[in-house]
Design a protein around this motif. Sequence first.
Motif, PDB file in Angstrom:
ATOM      1  N   THR A   1     -17.765  13.677  29.916  1.00  0.00           N
ATOM      2  CA  THR A   1     -17.347  13.205  28.600  1.00  0.00           C
ATOM      3  C   THR A   1     -18.466  13.449  27.603  1.00  0.00           C
ATOM      4  O   THR A   1     -19.605  13.705  27.974  1.00  0.00           O
ATOM      5  CB  THR A   1     -17.008  11.696  28.618  1.00  0.00           C
TER       6      THR A   1
ATOM      7  N   TYR B   1      -8.074  16.280  33.381  1.00  0.00           N
ATOM      8  CA  TYR B   1      -6.859  16.426  32.583  1.00  0.00           C
ATOM      9  C   TYR B   1      -6.615  15.196  31.709  1.00  0.00           C
ATOM     10  O   TYR B   1      -6.913  14.074  32.101  1.00  0.00           O
ATOM     11  CB  TYR B   1      -5.622  16.633  33.471  1.00  0.00           C
ATOM     12  N   LEU B   2      -6.047  15.446  30.527  1.00  0.00           N
ATOM     13  CA  LEU B   2      -5.583  14.395  29.627  1.00  0.00           C
ATOM     14  C   LEU B   2      -4.082  14.594  29.486  1.00  0.00           C
ATOM     15  O   LEU B   2      -3.620  15.700  29.213  1.00  0.00           O
ATOM     16  CB  LEU B   2      -6.262  14.513  28.256  1.00  0.00           C
ATOM     17  N   TYR B   3      -3.308  13.522  29.706  1.00  0.00           N
ATOM     18  CA  TYR B   3      -1.853  13.605  29.659  1.00  0.00           C
ATOM     19  C   TYR B   3      -1.356  12.876  28.407  1.00  0.00           C
ATOM     20  O   TYR B   3      -1.632  11.699  28.232  1.00  0.00           O
ATOM     21  CB  TYR B   3      -1.248  12.963  30.910  1.00  0.00           C
TER      22      TYR B   3
ATOM     23  N   ARG C   1      -6.528  20.368  29.385  1.00  0.00           N
ATOM     24  CA  ARG C   1      -7.718  20.453  30.229  1.00  0.00           C
ATOM     25  C   ARG C   1      -8.872  19.871  29.434  1.00  0.00           C
ATOM     26  O   ARG C   1      -9.030  20.188  28.255  1.00  0.00           O
ATOM     27  CB  ARG C   1      -8.030  21.890  30.616  1.00  0.00           C
ATOM     28  N   ILE C   2      -9.634  18.982  30.069  1.00  0.00           N
ATOM     29  CA  ILE C   2     -10.781  18.387  29.400  1.00  0.00           C
ATOM     30  C   ILE C   2     -12.040  18.698  30.191  1.00  0.00           C
ATOM     31  O   ILE C   2     -11.980  19.027  31.372  1.00  0.00           O
ATOM     32  CB  ILE C   2     -10.616  16.852  29.224  1.00  0.00           C
TER      33      ILE C   2
ATOM     34  N   THR D   1      -0.037  18.532  28.941  1.00  0.00           N
ATOM     35  CA  THR D   1      -1.258  18.346  29.715  1.00  0.00           C
ATOM     36  C   THR D   1      -2.366  19.189  29.100  1.00  0.00           C
ATOM     37  O   THR D   1      -2.174  20.373  28.839  1.00  0.00           O
ATOM     38  CB  THR D   1      -1.036  18.777  31.186  1.00  0.00           C
TER      39      THR D   1
ATOM     40  N   SER E   1      -1.341   8.692  24.500  1.00  0.00           N
ATOM     41  CA  SER E   1      -1.925   8.941  25.817  1.00  0.00           C
ATOM     42  C   SER E   1      -1.066   8.342  26.925  1.00  0.00           C
ATOM     43  O   SER E   1      -0.580   7.231  26.822  1.00  0.00           O
ATOM     44  CB  SER E   1      -3.333   8.352  25.884  1.00  0.00           C
TER      45      SER E   1
ATOM     46  N   VAL F   1     -13.134  12.458  24.696  1.00  0.00           N
ATOM     47  CA  VAL F   1     -13.198  13.539  25.680  1.00  0.00           C
ATOM     48  C   VAL F   1     -13.303  14.875  24.953  1.00  0.00           C
ATOM     49  O   VAL F   1     -12.902  14.995  23.797  1.00  0.00           O
ATOM     50  CB  VAL F   1     -11.947  13.564  26.596  1.00  0.00           C
TER      51      VAL F   1
ATOM     52  N   ILE G   1     -11.810  18.284  24.670  1.00  0.00           N
ATOM     53  CA  ILE G   1     -10.586  18.990  25.037  1.00  0.00           C
ATOM     54  C   ILE G   1     -10.847  20.483  25.018  1.00  0.00           C
ATOM     55  O   ILE G   1     -11.348  21.023  24.036  1.00  0.00           O
ATOM     56  CB  ILE G   1      -9.430  18.605  24.104  1.00  0.00           C
TER      57      ILE G   1
ATOM     58  N   LYS H   1      -5.470   9.798  31.928  1.00  0.00           N
ATOM     59  CA  LYS H   1      -6.280  10.983  32.164  1.00  0.00           C
ATOM     60  C   LYS H   1      -6.895  10.923  33.547  1.00  0.00           C
ATOM     61  O   LYS H   1      -6.991   9.864  34.165  1.00  0.00           O
ATOM     62  CB  LYS H   1      -7.369  11.135  31.102  1.00  0.00           C
ATOM     63  N   SER H   2      -7.266  12.089  34.032  1.00  0.00           N
ATOM     64  CA  SER H   2      -8.015  12.200  35.278  1.00  0.00           C
ATOM     65  C   SER H   2      -9.385  12.742  34.894  1.00  0.00           C
ATOM     66  O   SER H   2      -9.718  12.823  33.710  1.00  0.00           O
ATOM     67  CB  SER H   2      -7.298  13.143  36.249  1.00  0.00           C
TER      68      SER H   2
END
Length: 170
Positions: A105, A78-80, A100-101, A98, A71, A44, A46, A74-75
């Motif tokens: 992709t 967002y990547l958590y 933001r991505i 959190t 990890s 992803v 970032i 992710k949504s």
Amino acid sequence: MSAKLWNVVLLLVLLTIFYLKAGERLQKAKNMALEYAKENFKDVEIIDVVKIPQSYEEKLSKDFNKVECKSKGKSSIYLYLDCTFSKDEETVATIPITFRISATTKYTIVKNQKVSIVYLNKNIKIQMLGVALENGKEGDYIKVRNISTGKELVGKVISNDTVLIEANRE
């Protein structure tokens, strides 16, 4: 000035110094986690750190020099991650962060994605189901596995869910 007033002033100065140091450690944590995520989560793009929960700021009471993140999912934007900060192999804190991505992709097809494998040989076209074994952008050659036979093939990514196997590349 009375001793009581001096004690209050001293307490305020110490609290100010503590909060300034905590803010510096929080910024250091953000920078280290962002660098780690960009280096280790390459599937992803970032953009930045969205948040570190305020309640975790106090957990960074000690200095640290290493971060490792795992990890939590992710949504689409967002990547958590759970990031563990340590110094000399001693864990200082584990904090959820959190990121933001990019909504898109870097890859057209990602590893473990189900794909359509299209085999072309002159006038013969065979279409089958498969799984991508690698990430790839349009035009890249990646390994895929035919679901029904288990055979690994190398094909060209031609869309977000299709890999082309050309007879002369097999």
